[in-house]
Structure formats: structure tokens, C-alpha cells
Design a protein around this motif. Structure first.
Motif, PDB file in Angstrom:
ATOM      1  N   CYS A 116       0.832  -1.212   0.000  1.00 32.75           N
ATOM      2  CA  CYS A 116       0.000   0.000   0.000  1.00 32.75           C
ATOM      3  C   CYS A 116       0.861   1.254   0.000  1.00 32.75           C
ATOM      4  N   LEU A 117       1.905   1.262   0.822  1.00 31.81           N
ATOM      5  CA  LEU A 117       2.770   2.425   0.925  1.00 31.81           C
ATOM      6  C   LEU A 117       3.452   2.737  -0.407  1.00 31.81           C
ATOM      7  N   LEU A 118       4.031   1.732  -1.037  1.00 29.23           N
ATOM      8  CA  LEU A 118       4.743   1.956  -2.293  1.00 29.23           C
ATOM      9  C   LEU A 118       3.786   2.348  -3.411  1.00 29.23           C
ATOM     10  N   LEU A 119       2.590   1.767  -3.426  1.00 26.69           N
ATOM     11  CA  LEU A 119       1.600   2.173  -4.418  1.00 26.69           C
ATOM     12  C   LEU A 119       1.235   3.647  -4.264  1.00 26.69           C
ATOM     13  N   VAL A 120       1.023   4.054  -3.033  1.00 22.44           N
ATOM     14  CA  VAL A 120       0.678   5.458  -2.783  1.00 22.44           C
ATOM     15  C   VAL A 120       1.827   6.378  -3.189  1.00 22.44           C
ATOM     16  N   GLN A 121       3.037   6.036  -2.789  1.00 23.93           N
ATOM     17  CA  GLN A 121       4.171   6.897  -3.118  1.00 23.93           C
ATOM     18  C   GLN A 121       4.376   7.019  -4.628  1.00 23.93           C
ATOM     19  N   VAL A 122       4.349   5.891  -5.334  1.00 17.92           N
ATOM     20  CA  VAL A 122       4.613   5.913  -6.773  1.00 17.92           C
ATOM     21  C   VAL A 122       3.501   6.646  -7.518  1.00 17.92           C
ATOM     22  N   THR A 123       2.255   6.332  -7.228  1.00 15.62           N
ATOM     23  CA  THR A 123       1.165   6.961  -7.973  1.00 15.62           C
ATOM     24  C   THR A 123       1.023   8.443  -7.641  1.00 15.62           C
ATOM     25  N   ALA A 124       1.230   8.801  -6.371  1.00 13.01           N
ATOM     26  CA  ALA A 124       1.153  10.221  -6.004  1.00 13.01           C
ATOM     27  C   ALA A 124       2.268  11.012  -6.674  1.00 13.01           C
ATOM     28  N   LEU A 125       3.486  10.474  -6.635  1.00 18.03           N
ATOM     29  CA  LEU A 125       4.593  11.172  -7.283  1.00 18.03           C
ATOM     30  C   LEU A 125       4.386  11.228  -8.787  1.00 18.03           C
ATOM     31  N   GLY A 126       3.882  10.148  -9.382  1.00 15.90           N
ATOM     32  CA  GLY A 126       3.612  10.154 -10.811  1.00 15.90           C
ATOM     33  C   GLY A 126       2.602  11.222 -11.188  1.00 15.90           C
ATOM     34  N   THR A 127       1.588  11.412 -10.356  1.00  8.25           N
ATOM     35  CA  THR A 127       0.589  12.456 -10.607  1.00  8.25           C
ATOM     36  C   THR A 127       1.222  13.841 -10.594  1.00  8.25           C
ATOM     37  N   VAL A 128       2.099  14.061  -9.634  1.00  5.39           N
ATOM     38  CA  VAL A 128       2.756  15.366  -9.537  1.00  5.39           C
ATOM     39  C   VAL A 128       3.696  15.594 -10.721  1.00  5.39           C
ATOM     40  N   LEU A 129       4.478  14.580 -11.067  1.00  2.00           N
ATOM     41  CA  LEU A 129       5.428  14.729 -12.166  1.00  2.00           C
ATOM     42  C   LEU A 129       4.719  14.990 -13.494  1.00  2.00           C
ATOM     43  N   ALA A 130       3.527  14.436 -13.654  1.00  2.00           N
ATOM     44  CA  ALA A 130       2.790  14.623 -14.898  1.00  2.00           C
ATOM     45  C   ALA A 130       2.430  16.084 -15.139  1.00  2.00           C
ATOM     46  N   ALA A 131       2.431  16.881 -14.083  1.00  2.00           N
ATOM     47  CA  ALA A 131       2.073  18.297 -14.217  1.00  2.00           C
ATOM     48  C   ALA A 131       3.234  19.209 -13.848  1.00  2.00           C
ATOM     49  N   SER A 132       4.464  18.680 -13.842  1.00  2.00           N
ATOM     50  CA  SER A 132       5.618  19.438 -13.362  1.00  2.00           C
ATOM     51  C   SER A 132       6.683  19.569 -14.435  1.00  2.00           C
ATOM     52  N   SER A 133       7.460  20.638 -14.327  1.00  2.00           N
ATOM     53  CA  SER A 133       8.674  20.764 -15.115  1.00  2.00           C
ATOM     54  C   SER A 133       9.785  19.970 -14.441  1.00  2.00           C
ATOM     55  N   LEU A 134      10.938  19.906 -15.090  1.00  2.00           N
ATOM     56  CA  LEU A 134      12.057  19.182 -14.487  1.00  2.00           C
ATOM     57  C   LEU A 134      12.447  19.772 -13.137  1.00  2.00           C
ATOM     58  N   VAL A 135      12.543  21.083 -13.069  1.00  2.68           N
ATOM     59  CA  VAL A 135      12.942  21.734 -11.819  1.00  2.68           C
ATOM     60  C   VAL A 135      11.885  21.514 -10.747  1.00  2.68           C
ATOM     61  N   GLU A 136      10.621  21.637 -11.125  1.00  7.44           N
ATOM     62  CA  GLU A 136       9.542  21.406 -10.158  1.00  7.44           C
ATOM     63  C   GLU A 136       9.567  19.966  -9.658  1.00  7.44           C
ATOM     64  N   GLY A 137       9.836  19.027 -10.557  1.00  9.84           N
ATOM     65  CA  GLY A 137       9.913  17.634 -10.153  1.00  9.84           C
ATOM     66  C   GLY A 137      11.022  17.387  -9.149  1.00  9.84           C
ATOM     67  N   LEU A 138      12.167  17.986  -9.381  1.00 10.05           N
ATOM     68  CA  LEU A 138      13.280  17.857  -8.444  1.00 10.05           C
ATOM     69  C   LEU A 138      12.912  18.423  -7.079  1.00 10.05           C
ATOM     70  N   VAL A 139      12.274  19.581  -7.059  1.00 11.10           N
ATOM     71  CA  VAL A 139      11.868  20.199  -5.794  1.00 11.10           C
ATOM     72  C   VAL A 139      10.904  19.293  -5.043  1.00 11.10           C
ATOM     73  N   VAL A 140       9.970  18.689  -5.760  1.00 13.16           N
ATOM     74  CA  VAL A 140       8.975  17.815  -5.124  1.00 13.16           C
ATOM     75  C   VAL A 140       9.637  16.602  -4.481  1.00 13.16           C
ATOM     76  N   VAL A 141      10.537  15.962  -5.200  1.00 12.77           N
ATOM     77  CA  VAL A 141      11.188  14.766  -4.667  1.00 12.77           C
ATOM     78  C   VAL A 141      12.027  15.111  -3.430  1.00 12.77           C
ATOM     79  N   VAL A 142      12.805  16.169  -3.523  1.00 10.38           N
ATOM     80  CA  VAL A 142      13.638  16.577  -2.390  1.00 10.38           C
ATOM     81  C   VAL A 142      12.768  16.970  -1.200  1.00 10.38           C
ATOM     82  N   LEU A 143      11.690  17.692  -1.473  1.00  8.87           N
ATOM     83  CA  LEU A 143      10.799  18.129  -0.403  1.00  8.87           C
ATOM     84  C   LEU A 143      10.187  16.946   0.332  1.00  8.87           C
ATOM     85  N   ALA A 144       9.679  15.962  -0.414  1.00 12.48           N
ATOM     86  CA  ALA A 144       9.042  14.808   0.219  1.00 12.48           C
ATOM     87  C   ALA A 144      10.045  13.993   1.033  1.00 12.48           C
TER      88      ALA A 144
END
Length: 259
Positions: A116-144
Motif C-alpha cells: 500500500c505504501l509503495l503504491l501510494v508513493q509511486v502513484t502520487a509522485l507520478g501524478t505530480v510529475l505529470a504536471a511538473s517541469s524538471l525543476v519542479e519535479g526535483l523540488v517535489v522529490v527533495v521536499l518529500a
């Protein structure tokens, strides 16, 4: 530099000098910085399959990031999550639950929690990356990655569960000033970096909110574990990291739907 290097040696696979591998009570204060570094390194594999927004596969990129974080930490926090789930899920008193957590095998509760944990992490991050630029994606991963580890600073203020070598070694080593300073800095950095990455004021608010929710999730899990086990240990710390990271990603994913 022995503090940061000891934190890297204890909580990652990154090589550090043998002389710097002796952790002490203050090692956890460097844990958020470990999260910054690991988040940045884990983001690199995503670049092989994703180039921002609709460029490539954001879901596969998210899976690579989550997998890289697991590799960079030897699966340490995932193992702690599984052990804690088995111990709490057993319904046994504290002593028996801790004995279950010390077993090398993973039970049904642990497997379910990891899936459950890995499914949530992967799908949530995938949702964010789908609407993010490269820099925004990096910020999201580091932030989490950083939010989950900052939550551990607060968890370490709790009493230590019986028989916990890691908990006895690192818990209680930092003052409330250190914990709350790290928290305030992270919340401010989350909002500021989101703005610098090209986000709106609403995006910055969601980023700051993601940190707050991650800390609340970590605090709730810590309180429950302390009540059931009589204190915290290394497994609790690992579960707090993963739960806090997942909570931050879920809030950031929600922000893509509401902004």
C-alpha cells in the motif's frame, strides 16, 4: 563534519570514512540534510524516462525515484515499516509486539503495509510529475524525502522502547529549538523553492501544507506506536520516514487537482 558524515553512514549506502561512522545523540539533527541529498540523487534515474510534464512517462519516472530511494537507504526505512506493521498488527502487548518486530521475516501485515505504501508513493509522485517541469519535479522529490526525515526529529523526542539499540543511541539528542528550527526552515524553504521553480502562490501554499501534513502524519504514527510499544525504536523511525514521505506526496498530488 563527523556529524553529517555519521548521518550519511548510518542512514544511506553512501561511502564515508570509517572514522566518521560513529553516531552520537546529535546525529539526527543532520537527518533532514541527508534527505535533501538522497532526494536529489534519487531524482537522477527519472531523467532517463521523463523530461518534464508530458515528456516521457511520469509514472515510470516515479517508480524509478521510489526504487532509487530504497536502494540508497538499503531498504532500511521500508524494513522498519514492515516490522512496525507486523508488531502493531499482531495486537499483542508491548513486549510480545517488540519481539515480533525483531524477527527477520516479514508477516502479512508487513507485506500489506509495504504494498500500500509503495503504491501510494509511486502513484502520487507520478501524478505530480505529470504536471511538473524538471525543476519542479526535483523540488517535489527533495521536499518529500526531507519532510519524512524531519518528522523523525520530533519522533526522537519520545521515550525509547525497551531493547532498542538505535533508539537509545540517537533519541533525545536534540533540543526543541533544533527540532522546531528545522521545521520552520523546511516549511519556508518548501514555499520559497516552489515559487522559484515557477509555481504560483497556491502551489507554494500546497508545498508548505505538504510539509505540515507530513509532520502531522509522523506525529500521529509516533504517538500510536509509543502508546502500543511503550516508546520509539529504529523501526518506528523508519515507518515515520516512509509515512511522512507518502503524506507529503499525497498532498502535493492533491494540489495538482485543486490549483
Amino acid at each position: 563534519m563527523t556529524g553529517p558524515l555519521a548521518a550519511l553512514g548510518l542512514f544511506s549506502v553512501l561511502p564515508v570514512p570509517a572514522s566518521a561512522r560513529t553516531p552520537g545523540p546529535g546525529v539526527l539533527r543532520w537527518f533532514p540534510l541527508v534527505g535533501v541529498l538522497l532526494g536529489a540523487l534519487a531524482f537522477v534515474p527519472a531523467l532517463a524516462v521523463w523530461r518534464g510534464a508530458d515528456g516521457g512517462s511520469p509514472l515510470l519516472a516515479a517508480a524509478l525515484v521510489v526504487g532509487a530511494l530504497a536502494l540508497l537507504t538499503r531498504g532500511l526505512h521500508l524494513d522498519g515499516t514492515a516490522d512496525l506493521a507486523d508488531g502493531l498488527g499482531s495486537g499483542q502487548p508491548a513486549e510480545q509486539a517488540l519481539a515480533i518486530m525483531r524477527r527477520p521475516d516479514v508477516g502479512a501485515f508487513g507485506v500489506a503495509a509495504l504494498v500500500c505504501l509503495l503504491l501510494v508513493q509511486v502513484t502520487a509522485l507520478g501524478t505530480v510529475l505529470a504536471a511538473s517541469s524538471l525543476v519542479e519535479g526535483l523540488v517535489v522529490v527533495v521536499l518529500a524525502a526531507t519532510a519524512g526525515r524531519t518528522a523523525v526529529l520530533h519522533a526522537a523526542a519520545r521515550p525509547v522502547a525497551g531493547g532498542s539499540a538505535l533508539g537509545s543511541l540517537v533519541a533525545g539528542g536534540d533540543s526543541p529549538v533544533v527540532r522546531w528550527t528545522a521545521t520552520v526552515v523546511l516549511v519556508a524553504a518548501a514555499a520559497g523553492l516552489r515559487l522559484l521553480a515557477g509555481g504560483s502562490t497556491a502551489d507554494a501554499s500546497w508545498a508548505a501544507g505538504a510539509v505540515v501534513v507530513a509532520l502531522i502524519a509522523g506525529a500521529g504514527l509516533t504517538a500510536h506506536a509509543t502508546r502500543r510499544l511503550g516508546g520509539v525504536n529504529g523501526d518506528v523511525f523508519g515507518a515515520v520516514v516512509e509515512a511522512g514521505t507518502a503524506a507529503a506526496l499525497v498532498v502535493l498530488a492533491a494540489g495538482t487537482a485543486w490549483t
